[in-house]
Scaffold this motif. Structure first.
Motif, PDB file in Angstrom:
ATOM      1  N   GLY A  56     -41.416 -14.938  16.138  1.00 29.39           N
ATOM      2  CA  GLY A  56     -41.848 -15.188  17.508  1.00 29.39           C
ATOM      3  C   GLY A  56     -43.266 -14.712  17.708  1.00 29.39           C
ATOM      4  N   GLY A  57     -43.858 -15.067  18.844  1.00 28.23           N
ATOM      5  CA  GLY A  57     -45.255 -14.782  19.102  1.00 28.23           C
ATOM      6  C   GLY A  57     -45.464 -13.514  19.905  1.00 28.23           C
ATOM      7  N   ILE A  58     -46.727 -13.190  20.122  1.00 30.20           N
ATOM      8  CA  ILE A  58     -47.092 -11.976  20.844  1.00 30.20           C
ATOM      9  C   ILE A  58     -47.843 -12.271  22.140  1.00 30.20           C
ATOM     10  CG2 ILE A  58     -47.154 -10.569  18.754  1.00 30.20           C
ATOM     11  CD1 ILE A  58     -50.224 -10.827  18.842  1.00 30.20           C
ATOM     12  N   PHE A  59     -48.106 -13.538  22.440  1.00 30.47           N
ATOM     13  CA  PHE A  59     -48.835 -13.845  23.676  1.00 30.47           C
ATOM     14  C   PHE A  59     -48.033 -13.416  24.903  1.00 30.47           C
ATOM     15  CE2 PHE A  59     -52.461 -16.994  22.971  1.00 30.47           C
ATOM     16  CZ  PHE A  59     -52.737 -16.480  21.720  1.00 30.47           C
ATOM     17  N   ALA A  60     -46.780 -13.854  25.000  1.00 31.07           N
ATOM     18  CA  ALA A  60     -45.958 -13.526  26.166  1.00 31.07           C
ATOM     19  C   ALA A  60     -45.751 -12.014  26.310  1.00 31.07           C
ATOM     20  CB  ALA A  60     -44.619 -14.258  26.090  1.00 31.07           C
ATOM     21  N   PRO A  61     -45.376 -11.284  25.239  1.00 32.75           N
ATOM     22  CA  PRO A  61     -45.269  -9.831  25.395  1.00 32.75           C
ATOM     23  C   PRO A  61     -46.583  -9.171  25.797  1.00 32.75           C
ATOM     24  CG  PRO A  61     -44.168 -10.534  23.395  1.00 32.75           C
ATOM     25  CD  PRO A  61     -44.911 -11.716  23.909  1.00 32.75           C
ATOM     26  N   THR A  62     -47.702  -9.654  25.237  1.00 35.37           N
ATOM     27  CA  THR A  62     -48.988  -9.053  25.571  1.00 35.37           C
ATOM     28  C   THR A  62     -49.325  -9.264  27.038  1.00 35.37           C
ATOM     29  OG1 THR A  62     -49.753  -9.459  23.308  1.00 35.37           O
ATOM     30  CG2 THR A  62     -51.424  -8.990  24.963  1.00 35.37           C
ATOM     31  N   LEU A  63     -49.075 -10.453  27.562  1.00 34.72           N
ATOM     32  CA  LEU A  63     -49.272 -10.699  28.988  1.00 34.72           C
ATOM     33  C   LEU A  63     -48.365  -9.793  29.818  1.00 34.72           C
ATOM     34  CD1 LEU A  63     -49.478 -14.602  29.000  1.00 34.72           C
ATOM     35  CD2 LEU A  63     -51.352 -13.028  29.480  1.00 34.72           C
ATOM     36  N   PHE A  64     -47.166  -9.561  29.353  1.00 31.29           N
ATOM     37  CA  PHE A  64     -46.222  -8.684  30.045  1.00 31.29           C
ATOM     38  C   PHE A  64     -46.753  -7.251  30.068  1.00 31.29           C
ATOM     39  CE2 PHE A  64     -42.520  -6.037  30.606  1.00 31.29           C
ATOM     40  CZ  PHE A  64     -41.681  -6.760  31.434  1.00 31.29           C
ATOM     41  N   PHE A  65     -47.228  -6.756  28.918  1.00 28.19           N
ATOM     42  CA  PHE A  65     -47.778  -5.396  28.870  1.00 28.19           C
ATOM     43  C   PHE A  65     -48.908  -5.235  29.889  1.00 28.19           C
ATOM     44  CE2 PHE A  65     -46.917  -5.648  24.029  1.00 28.19           C
ATOM     45  CZ  PHE A  65     -45.563  -5.496  24.241  1.00 28.19           C
ATOM     46  N   GLY A  66     -49.839  -6.178  29.861  1.00 25.76           N
ATOM     47  CA  GLY A  66     -50.982  -6.082  30.749  1.00 25.76           C
ATOM     48  C   GLY A  66     -50.592  -6.174  32.214  1.00 25.76           C
ATOM     49  N   GLY A  67     -49.683  -7.100  32.530  1.00 30.24           N
ATOM     50  CA  GLY A  67     -49.258  -7.255  33.912  1.00 30.24           C
ATOM     51  C   GLY A  67     -48.559  -6.017  34.439  1.00 30.24           C
TER      52      GLY A  67
ATOM     53  N   GLY B  17     -32.861 -13.676  22.936  1.00 30.29           N
ATOM     54  CA  GLY B  17     -33.181 -12.467  23.704  1.00 30.29           C
ATOM     55  C   GLY B  17     -34.136 -11.511  23.052  1.00 30.29           C
ATOM     56  N   SER B  18     -34.558 -11.751  21.814  1.00 29.64           N
ATOM     57  CA  SER B  18     -35.506 -10.847  21.179  1.00 29.64           C
ATOM     58  C   SER B  18     -36.835 -10.863  21.926  1.00 29.64           C
ATOM     59  CB  SER B  18     -35.721 -11.246  19.713  1.00 29.64           C
ATOM     60  OG  SER B  18     -34.551 -11.020  18.955  1.00 29.64           O
ATOM     61  N   SER B  19     -37.496  -9.723  21.947  1.00 26.60           N
ATOM     62  CA  SER B  19     -38.692  -9.543  22.774  1.00 26.60           C
ATOM     63  C   SER B  19     -39.929 -10.108  22.088  1.00 26.60           C
ATOM     64  CB  SER B  19     -38.895  -8.052  23.074  1.00 26.60           C
ATOM     65  OG  SER B  19     -40.022  -7.861  23.893  1.00 26.60           O
ATOM     66  N   LEU B  20     -40.010 -11.432  22.025  1.00 30.81           N
ATOM     67  CA  LEU B  20     -41.143 -12.124  21.427  1.00 30.81           C
ATOM     68  C   LEU B  20     -41.469 -13.350  22.273  1.00 30.81           C
ATOM     69  CD1 LEU B  20     -40.113 -11.844  17.668  1.00 30.81           C
ATOM     70  CD2 LEU B  20     -41.950 -10.595  18.801  1.00 30.81           C
ATOM     71  N   GLY B  21     -42.576 -14.042  21.939  1.00 29.71           N
ATOM     72  CA  GLY B  21     -43.040 -15.157  22.757  1.00 29.71           C
ATOM     73  C   GLY B  21     -42.888 -16.493  22.058  1.00 29.71           C
ATOM     74  N   ARG B  22     -43.122 -17.555  22.826  1.00 29.92           N
ATOM     75  CA  ARG B  22     -42.949 -18.917  22.323  1.00 29.92           C
ATOM     76  C   ARG B  22     -44.279 -19.566  21.967  1.00 29.92           C
ATOM     77  NH1 ARG B  22     -41.543 -20.900  28.418  1.00 29.92           N
ATOM     78  NH2 ARG B  22     -43.670 -20.897  29.194  1.00 29.92           N
ATOM     79  N   GLU B  23     -45.411 -18.970  22.371  1.00 29.61           N
ATOM     80  CA  GLU B  23     -46.696 -19.649  22.252  1.00 29.61           C
ATOM     81  C   GLU B  23     -47.190 -19.701  20.807  1.00 29.61           C
ATOM     82  OE1 GLU B  23     -45.710 -18.302  26.126  1.00 29.61           O
ATOM     83  OE2 GLU B  23     -46.091 -17.079  24.361  1.00 29.61           O
ATOM     84  N   GLY B  24     -47.107 -18.586  20.090  1.00 31.89           N
ATOM     85  CA  GLY B  24     -47.496 -18.590  18.681  1.00 31.89           C
ATOM     86  C   GLY B  24     -46.697 -19.574  17.857  1.00 31.89           C
ATOM     87  N   PRO B  25     -45.354 -19.567  17.962  1.00 30.34           N
ATOM     88  CA  PRO B  25     -44.563 -20.575  17.264  1.00 30.34           C
ATOM     89  C   PRO B  25     -44.940 -22.001  17.652  1.00 30.34           C
ATOM     90  CG  PRO B  25     -43.143 -18.782  17.960  1.00 30.34           C
ATOM     91  CD  PRO B  25     -44.497 -18.511  18.542  1.00 30.34           C
ATOM     92  N   SER B  26     -45.298 -22.228  18.924  1.00 34.45           N
ATOM     93  CA  SER B  26     -45.688 -23.576  19.345  1.00 34.45           C
ATOM     94  C   SER B  26     -46.943 -24.028  18.622  1.00 34.45           C
ATOM     95  CB  SER B  26     -45.916 -23.612  20.861  1.00 34.45           C
ATOM     96  OG  SER B  26     -44.729 -23.324  21.555  1.00 34.45           O
ATOM     97  N   VAL B  27     -47.877 -23.095  18.421  1.00 31.19           N
ATOM     98  CA  VAL B  27     -49.106 -23.427  17.694  1.00 31.19           C
ATOM     99  C   VAL B  27     -48.792 -23.784  16.248  1.00 31.19           C
ATOM    100  CG1 VAL B  27     -51.284 -22.484  16.829  1.00 31.19           C
ATOM    101  CG2 VAL B  27     -50.599 -22.050  19.183  1.00 31.19           C
ATOM    102  N   GLN B  28     -47.975 -22.963  15.575  1.00 30.94           N
ATOM    103  CA  GLN B  28     -47.657 -23.231  14.176  1.00 30.94           C
ATOM    104  C   GLN B  28     -46.813 -24.495  14.026  1.00 30.94           C
ATOM    105  OE1 GLN B  28     -45.384 -20.203  12.105  1.00 30.94           O
ATOM    106  NE2 GLN B  28     -46.362 -20.689  10.158  1.00 30.94           N
ATOM    107  N   LEU B  29     -45.863 -24.689  14.940  1.00 29.16           N
ATOM    108  CA  LEU B  29     -45.042 -25.895  14.907  1.00 29.16           C
ATOM    109  C   LEU B  29     -45.896 -27.157  15.031  1.00 29.16           C
ATOM    110  CD1 LEU B  29     -41.969 -25.122  17.200  1.00 29.16           C
ATOM    111  CD2 LEU B  29     -41.873 -26.010  14.891  1.00 29.16           C
ATOM    112  N   ALA B  30     -46.734 -27.172  16.057  1.00 33.16           N
ATOM    113  CA  ALA B  30     -47.524 -28.371  16.317  1.00 33.16           C
ATOM    114  C   ALA B  30     -48.581 -28.590  15.246  1.00 33.16           C
ATOM    115  CB  ALA B  30     -48.183 -28.268  17.699  1.00 33.16           C
TER     116      ALA B  30
END
Length: 380
Positions: A296-307, A84-97
């Motif tokens: 966690g990443g910042i892509f998802a929160p950043t998209l949320f802020f903008g939206g 539930g922490s307010s972070l994204g999955r995209e940055g971790p996906s990049v580092q993981l992969a």
């Protein structure tokens, strides 16, 4: 992430107020504490989004990423975002992969000094799978990690992004991340309001970046508190803000990715007052959580802020202007593009990510305007 979130926080939102408050507190505090312990004990470089660490490894260590980064990032990212922490999955996906392909390359005999291509390709595959956006994954790796759109690694990155997207299509389906119902061409009013929405969304992104980096620098100073305790406090802060908003409005967008409420905003089913409240609350929660060492990443929160910025301004403007549903959606999408572009400093990627996440060709002109304004403001 989705398994933990559905069976944890999302399930708790359907229970009584006392059960929700108690269960969500224990969940966020517990997952944050365990993540903080993992980061402190095994791999501090797995903290944060992971993209700066991949870029550092690409240039300083010739693409070599240790194996411990992979498994700690997987566990820490799943617990943090799923909890539930307010972070994204995209940055971790990049580092993981990127870390996984770096290690696979080594197992196949590649020296530590020659793993840049493997790391770049893995990063593209990870982002393509996380966002279901193969074209944007290619441009992001070339713009942000490699820093050269004409890199000789283009072929490897492109192939990896295609494979990442195919795997995502096979496991999750080929649908876009957000489905815009009834979207048509925007009116001239939407084009006239686009610069204002893009400017405010870009400024919001810049404020978020400055506040987060400032808090992270403070968090790195010597303190009597153990690092895992500070990470846990970040999770507790998210709980306090998110629970207050949920009890007051019934919306849980402050927690985790927040894509459910963002989808409502893109569908025109979210009041502009709620959008403004969610924007402020999510901004505060993400800044504290990330600044105190969350994984966690910042892509998802950043998209949320903008939206939410676009949705709030569109709703406010709609009180005096005859905006259509397509105009409201357009301005929300412009906000997503501008805020993401301002934070990651990769305007082409910002445009392509939002386009591929919506599959709406009619939005491309306003996305380009928003990306241009975001680039100008972020440079200033």
């Amino acid at each position: 992430i989705h398994f933990i979130y559905r069976n944890g926080l999302e399930a708790l939102t359907h229970r009584s107020r006392v059960v929700f408050l108690t269960g969500s507190f224990l969940l966020l505090a517990g997952t944050s504490a365990v993540t903080g312990w993992l980061l402190t004990r095994f791999c501090p470089e797995a903290a944060g989004s992971g993209i700066p660490q991949v870029k550092l490894a690409f240039w300083r260590d010739f693409g070599y990423i240790p194996w411990r980064v992979v498994w700690v990032k997987f566990l820490g990212g799943a617990l943090t975002v799923g909890g539930g922490s307010s972070l994204g999955r995209e940055g971790p996906s990049v580092q993981l992969a990127g870390g996984l392909t770096s290690q696979l390359s080594g197992w196949l005999g590649t020296a530590k000094q020659e793993r840049r291509t493997a790391t770049a390709a893995g990063s593209a595959a990870g982002l393509a799978a996380a966002f279901n956006t193969p074209i944007a994954a290619v441009t992001f790796v070339l713009e942000e990690i490699i820093g050269d759109l004409n890199s000789r690694m283009l072929g490897s990155v492109l192939l990896a992004a295609v494979l990442g997207a195919l795997v995502a299509h096979g496991l999750l389906g080929a649908q876009p991340a957000f489905t815009l119902h009834g979207q048509g061409s925007p009116q001239w009013l939407a084009f006239a309001l686009t610069p204002f929405v893009a400017a405010l969304a870009a400024v919001t992104g810049c404020w978020f970046q400055k506040a987060t980096l400032g808090l992270r620098s403070i968090n790195r100073r010597p303190s009597f508190m153990a690092p895992w305790v500070r990470t846990m406090l970040g999770g507790i802060a998210v709980w306090a803000i998110g629970a207050a908003v949920f009890l007051g409005t019934g919306h849980a967008g402050v927690f985790s990715l927040g894509y459910d409420d963002l989808s409502l905003a893109l569908d025109g089913r979210l009041l502009w007052q709620i959008a403004a409240l969610l924007l402020v609350a999510k901004l505060a929660a993400t800044t504290i959580c990330y600044g105190l060492g969350g994984c966690g990443g910042i892509f998802a929160p950043t998209l949320f802020f903008g939206g939410m910025t676009g949705a709030a301004l569109a709703g406010l403007a709609g009180l005096v202007l005859p905006l259509t549903a397509a105009d409201h959606v357009t301005l929300a999408v412009v906000g997503m593009c501008a805020c993401l572009g301002a934070v990651v400093r990769a305007p082409v990627t910002g445009i392509l990510i939002v386009f591929e996440m919506t599959h709406e060709f009619a939005l491309v002109p306003v996305l380009m305007i928003g990306g241009l304004i975001a680039e100008m403001i972020s440079r200033r």
